[in-house]
Design a protein around this motif. Structure first.
Motif: not given
Length: 143
Positions: A46, A56-57, A59-61, A63-65, A132
């Motif tokens: 990761c 953002k990509d 976090r989209r991959l 799918r959870t915090d 970020e």
């Protein structure tokens, strides 16, 4: 440094590293490995993805915090330890096994999976916070 070579290598290595982390997680009962080492290996995959993509990509991959993932892993590890107490007064973290479809599954595997989730969630939380941009509050104009 986001080069074409790094991006294309990451596309191939990401899946291979994750498969290796799951294999390390599953073999941890009889050989070196387990939840902590498997979680670190998954975190490497990761983190490598974070280098070549936006937060953002990632976090989209995921799918959870990631912090919620770590909390869920901690809860799973605690619940796996309580099974012995609740099923017959055995000590905390005593192993309990059940056979499902000819495969013996036990609470040590649940505990290892919980540790795996804690490690992945914690490392991703750190890495994403670093990646970020920090939101800087506006300067106070009253002074």
């Amino acid at each position: 440094m986001n080069t074409l070579i790094l991006r294309e290598t990451t596309r191939v290595l990401f899946t291979l590293i994750l498969v290796f982390s799951v294999a390390t997680l599953l073999r941890g009962h009889d050989a070196p490995g387990g939840g902590f080492v498997g979680g670190l290996i998954a975190s490497i995959a990761c983190s490598l993805y974070v280098f070549v993509a936006d937060a953002k990509d990632v976090r989209r991959l995921v799918r959870t915090d990631p912090l919620k993932t770590a909390a869920a892993g901690l809860a799973l590890a605690i619940v796996s330890g309580l099974v012995g107490i609740l099923s017959g007064g055995r000590p905390f973290l005593s192993g309990q096994w059940v056979e499902i479809g000819g495969v013996k599954l036990g609470t040590p595997l649940l505990f290892d999976f919980g540790v795996y989730l804690v490690v992945v969630g914690a490392v991703l939380t750190f890495v994403l916070e670093i990646k970020e941009p920090a939101s800087v509050p506006p300067a106070d104009s009253d002074k």
